[in-house]
Design a protein around this motif. Structure first.
Motif, PDB file in Angstrom:
ATOM      1  N   GLN A   1       9.014  -3.054 -15.943  1.00 21.25           N
ATOM      2  CA  GLN A   1       9.060  -3.442 -14.680  1.00 21.25           C
ATOM      3  C   GLN A   1       8.975  -2.356 -13.435  1.00 21.25           C
ATOM      4  O   GLN A   1       9.798  -1.400 -13.526  1.00 21.25           O
ATOM      5  CB  GLN A   1      10.170  -4.441 -14.176  1.00 21.25           C
ATOM      6  CG  GLN A   1      10.069  -5.231 -13.011  1.00 21.25           C
ATOM      7  CD  GLN A   1       9.146  -6.502 -12.988  1.00 21.25           C
ATOM      8  OE1 GLN A   1       8.682  -6.594 -14.044  1.00 21.25           O
ATOM      9  NE2 GLN A   1       8.901  -7.037 -11.936  1.00 21.25           N
ATOM     10  N   VAL A   2       8.137  -2.501 -12.565  1.00 18.48           N
ATOM     11  CA  VAL A   2       8.020  -1.187 -11.550  1.00 18.48           C
ATOM     12  C   VAL A   2       8.108  -1.797 -10.455  1.00 18.48           C
ATOM     13  O   VAL A   2       7.896  -2.772  -9.947  1.00 18.48           O
ATOM     14  CB  VAL A   2       6.404  -0.564 -11.640  1.00 18.48           C
ATOM     15  CG1 VAL A   2       6.391   0.467 -10.457  1.00 18.48           C
ATOM     16  CG2 VAL A   2       6.106   0.225 -12.981  1.00 18.48           C
ATOM     17  N   GLN A   3       9.125  -1.209  -9.638  1.00 21.45           N
ATOM     18  CA  GLN A   3       9.484  -1.547  -8.161  1.00 21.45           C
ATOM     19  C   GLN A   3       8.927  -0.599  -7.198  1.00 21.45           C
ATOM     20  O   GLN A   3       8.955   0.624  -7.375  1.00 21.45           O
ATOM     21  CB  GLN A   3      11.036  -1.599  -7.827  1.00 21.45           C
ATOM     22  CG  GLN A   3      11.698  -2.690  -8.804  1.00 21.45           C
ATOM     23  CD  GLN A   3      11.907  -2.498 -10.310  1.00 21.45           C
ATOM     24  OE1 GLN A   3      12.543  -1.127 -10.496  1.00 21.45           O
ATOM     25  NE2 GLN A   3      11.750  -3.057 -11.122  1.00 21.45           N
ATOM     26  N   LEU A   4       8.152  -1.165  -6.266  1.00 19.31           N
ATOM     27  CA  LEU A   4       7.749  -0.464  -5.119  1.00 19.31           C
ATOM     28  C   LEU A   4       8.148  -0.431  -3.930  1.00 19.31           C
ATOM     29  O   LEU A   4       8.171  -1.941  -3.343  1.00 19.31           O
ATOM     30  CB  LEU A   4       6.180  -0.505  -5.218  1.00 19.31           C
ATOM     31  CG  LEU A   4       5.277  -0.567  -6.458  1.00 19.31           C
ATOM     32  CD1 LEU A   4       3.811  -0.813  -6.719  1.00 19.31           C
ATOM     33  CD2 LEU A   4       5.351   1.287  -6.933  1.00 19.31           C
ATOM     34  N   VAL A   5       8.504   0.465  -3.087  1.00 20.43           N
ATOM     35  CA  VAL A   5       8.888   0.271  -1.770  1.00 20.43           C
ATOM     36  C   VAL A   5       8.277   0.993  -0.676  1.00 20.43           C
ATOM     37  O   VAL A   5       8.108   2.374  -0.751  1.00 20.43           O
ATOM     38  CB  VAL A   5      10.388   0.813  -1.696  1.00 20.43           C
ATOM     39  CG1 VAL A   5      10.945   0.514  -0.185  1.00 20.43           C
ATOM     40  CG2 VAL A   5      11.319  -0.227  -2.701  1.00 20.43           C
ATOM     41  N   GLU A   6       7.601   0.503   0.307  1.00 17.67           N
ATOM     42  CA  GLU A   6       6.739   1.127   1.154  1.00 17.67           C
ATOM     43  C   GLU A   6       7.705   1.540   2.207  1.00 17.67           C
ATOM     44  O   GLU A   6       8.640   0.849   2.454  1.00 17.67           O
ATOM     45  CB  GLU A   6       5.504   0.375   1.675  1.00 17.67           C
ATOM     46  CG  GLU A   6       4.457   0.060   0.656  1.00 17.67           C
ATOM     47  CD  GLU A   6       4.702  -1.478   0.139  1.00 17.67           C
ATOM     48  OE1 GLU A   6       3.989  -1.937  -0.420  1.00 17.67           O
ATOM     49  OE2 GLU A   6       5.964  -1.939   0.212  1.00 17.67           O
ATOM     50  N   SER A   7       7.229   2.654   3.233  1.00 14.34           N
ATOM     51  CA  SER A   7       7.932   3.139   4.311  1.00 14.34           C
ATOM     52  C   SER A   7       6.844   3.798   4.991  1.00 14.34           C
ATOM     53  O   SER A   7       5.728   4.170   4.607  1.00 14.34           O
ATOM     54  CB  SER A   7       9.172   3.809   3.985  1.00 14.34           C
ATOM     55  OG  SER A   7       8.799   5.050   3.137  1.00 14.34           O
ATOM     56  N   GLY A   8       7.218   3.840   6.503  1.00 16.92           N
ATOM     57  CA  GLY A   8       6.357   4.729   7.449  1.00 16.92           C
ATOM     58  C   GLY A   8       5.592   3.949   8.345  1.00 16.92           C
ATOM     59  O   GLY A   8       4.802   4.566   9.164  1.00 16.92           O
ATOM     60  N   GLY A   9       5.702   2.834   8.090  1.00 21.48           N
ATOM     61  CA  GLY A   9       4.815   1.884   9.062  1.00 21.48           C
ATOM     62  C   GLY A   9       5.656   2.117  10.610  1.00 21.48           C
ATOM     63  O   GLY A   9       6.485   2.525  10.585  1.00 21.48           O
TER      64      GLY A   9
ATOM     65  N   ALA B   1       8.284   4.520  -6.157  1.00 22.42           N
ATOM     66  CA  ALA B   1       8.160   3.873  -7.416  1.00 22.42           C
ATOM     67  C   ALA B   1       9.527   3.846  -8.241  1.00 22.42           C
ATOM     68  O   ALA B   1      10.062   5.308  -8.174  1.00 22.42           O
ATOM     69  CB  ALA B   1       7.060   4.095  -8.161  1.00 22.42           C
ATOM     70  N   SER B   2       9.875   3.120  -8.909  1.00 26.19           N
ATOM     71  CA  SER B   2      11.102   3.252  -9.712  1.00 26.19           C
ATOM     72  C   SER B   2      10.830   1.927 -10.926  1.00 26.19           C
ATOM     73  O   SER B   2      10.095   1.105 -10.856  1.00 26.19           O
ATOM     74  CB  SER B   2      12.564   3.153  -9.045  1.00 26.19           C
ATOM     75  OG  SER B   2      12.536   1.606  -8.308  1.00 26.19           O
ATOM     76  N   GLY B   3      11.461   2.509 -12.039  1.00 26.14           N
ATOM     77  CA  GLY B   3      11.501   1.396 -12.930  1.00 26.14           C
ATOM     78  C   GLY B   3      10.600   1.713 -13.948  1.00 26.14           C
ATOM     79  O   GLY B   3      10.464   0.840 -14.868  1.00 26.14           O
TER      80      GLY B   3
ATOM     81  N   TYR C   1       1.768  -4.417 -10.082  1.00 23.92           N
ATOM     82  CA  TYR C   1       2.986  -4.588  -9.202  1.00 23.92           C
ATOM     83  C   TYR C   1       2.555  -4.303  -7.925  1.00 23.92           C
ATOM     84  O   TYR C   1       1.747  -3.523  -7.672  1.00 23.92           O
ATOM     85  CB  TYR C   1       3.892  -3.470 -10.022  1.00 23.92           C
ATOM     86  CG  TYR C   1       4.303  -3.711 -11.230  1.00 23.92           C
ATOM     87  CD1 TYR C   1       3.995  -2.864 -12.194  1.00 23.92           C
ATOM     88  CD2 TYR C   1       5.183  -4.521 -11.648  1.00 23.92           C
ATOM     89  CE1 TYR C   1       4.188  -2.923 -13.475  1.00 23.92           C
ATOM     90  CE2 TYR C   1       5.526  -4.533 -12.924  1.00 23.92           C
ATOM     91  CZ  TYR C   1       5.052  -3.872 -13.803  1.00 23.92           C
ATOM     92  OH  TYR C   1       5.332  -4.310 -15.331  1.00 23.92           O
ATOM     93  N   TRP C   2       3.093  -4.828  -7.160  1.00 25.30           N
ATOM     94  CA  TRP C   2       2.989  -4.912  -5.697  1.00 25.30           C
ATOM     95  C   TRP C   2       4.286  -4.578  -4.807  1.00 25.30           C
ATOM     96  O   TRP C   2       5.463  -4.890  -5.205  1.00 25.30           O
ATOM     97  CB  TRP C   2       2.469  -6.225  -4.949  1.00 25.30           C
ATOM     98  CG  TRP C   2       1.354  -6.419  -5.480  1.00 25.30           C
ATOM     99  CD1 TRP C   2       0.757  -7.458  -6.617  1.00 25.30           C
ATOM    100  CD2 TRP C   2       0.056  -6.054  -5.066  1.00 25.30           C
ATOM    101  NE1 TRP C   2      -0.415  -7.587  -6.545  1.00 25.30           N
ATOM    102  CE2 TRP C   2      -1.281  -6.881  -5.701  1.00 25.30           C
ATOM    103  CE3 TRP C   2      -0.336  -5.325  -3.592  1.00 25.30           C
ATOM    104  CZ2 TRP C   2      -2.350  -6.647  -5.284  1.00 25.30           C
ATOM    105  CZ3 TRP C   2      -1.782  -5.441  -3.313  1.00 25.30           C
ATOM    106  CH2 TRP C   2      -2.765  -5.951  -3.943  1.00 25.30           C
ATOM    107  N   GLY C   3       4.202  -3.811  -3.810  1.00 28.68           N
ATOM    108  CA  GLY C   3       5.292  -3.590  -2.908  1.00 28.68           C
ATOM    109  C   GLY C   3       5.461  -4.796  -1.978  1.00 28.68           C
ATOM    110  O   GLY C   3       4.628  -5.591  -2.078  1.00 28.68           O
ATOM    111  N   GLN C   4       6.631  -4.636  -1.057  1.00 34.45           N
ATOM    112  CA  GLN C   4       6.648  -5.884  -0.200  1.00 34.45           C
ATOM    113  C   GLN C   4       6.084  -5.699   1.246  1.00 34.45           C
ATOM    114  O   GLN C   4       5.876  -6.506   2.019  1.00 34.45           O
ATOM    115  CB  GLN C   4       8.136  -5.851   0.108  1.00 34.45           C
ATOM    116  CG  GLN C   4       8.741  -4.950   1.252  1.00 34.45           C
ATOM    117  CD  GLN C   4       8.756  -3.411   0.962  1.00 34.45           C
ATOM    118  OE1 GLN C   4       8.364  -3.099  -0.376  1.00 34.45           O
ATOM    119  NE2 GLN C   4       8.907  -2.530   1.818  1.00 34.45           N
ATOM    120  N   GLY C   5       5.253  -4.542   1.182  1.00 34.60           N
ATOM    121  CA  GLY C   5       4.515  -4.335   2.456  1.00 34.60           C
ATOM    122  C   GLY C   5       5.372  -3.702   3.741  1.00 34.60           C
ATOM    123  O   GLY C   5       6.299  -3.681   3.667  1.00 34.60           O
TER     124      GLY C   5
END
Length: 119
Positions: free
Chosen positions: A1-9, A24-26, A108-112
Motif C-alpha cells: 500500500q502506497v500513501q501519497l501526500v501532496e503539498s505546495g498548493g 510517498a510512503s509505504g 494509488y492516489w493522493g488526497q489532492g
C-alpha cells in the motif's frame, strides 16, 4: 500500500509560478511511474503529466506543455510538479498518482492540493 501526500498548493497570480510536491510512503517508490492529474470544478479529472520510474521518460498534456515540468527524487520518495506561467484555467485540485507503468490506470492516489490562479 502506497500513501501519497501532496503539498505546495495555494493562491498564485496569473503568470506566476508554483511547485507542487508529492511525498510517498509505504511502498517501493522507485518502481512506480508517477503522474499528476487535476480536476477543475464541474469537470472530470484530467491528466497533466507523468514521469517514468527512472525519470527517463516524461509526458505532458498539451495545455501545460512548455509551462509545467515534472521531476522526481527517488532518494526522497518525492515527485514534483513545477508550474510556470500559470493561467486562470490551471485552477483545479491537483492529485498525484502512482502507476505500475505509464499509460495504465493509477493504483494509488493522493488526497489532492488546491491550486487557484487569480487573473
Amino acid at each position: 500500500q502506497v500513501q501519497l501526500v501532496e503539498s505546495g498548493g495555494g493562491l498564485v497570480q496569473a503568470g506566476g509560478s508554483l511547485r507542487l510536491s508529492c511525498a510517498a510512503s509505504g511502498g517501493t517508490f522507485s518502481s512506480y511511474a508517477m503522474g499528476w492529474f487535476r480536476q477543475a470544478p464541474g469537470k472530470e479529472r484530467e491528466f497533466v503529466a507523468v514521469i517514468s520510474s527512472s525519470a527517463d521518460r516524461k509526458y505532458y498534456a498539451d495545455p501545460v506543455k512548455g509551462r509545467f515540468g515534472i521531476s522526481r527524487d527517488n532518494a526522497k520518495n518525492t515527485v514534483y510538479l513545477q508550474m510556470n506561467s500559470v493561467k486562470p484555467e490551471d485552477t483545479a485540485v491537483y492529485y498525484c498518482a502512482a502507476q505500475r507503468a505509464i499509460g495504465i490506470i493509477p493504483d494509488y492516489w493522493g488526497q489532492g492540493t488546491q491550486v487557484t490562479v487569480s487573473s
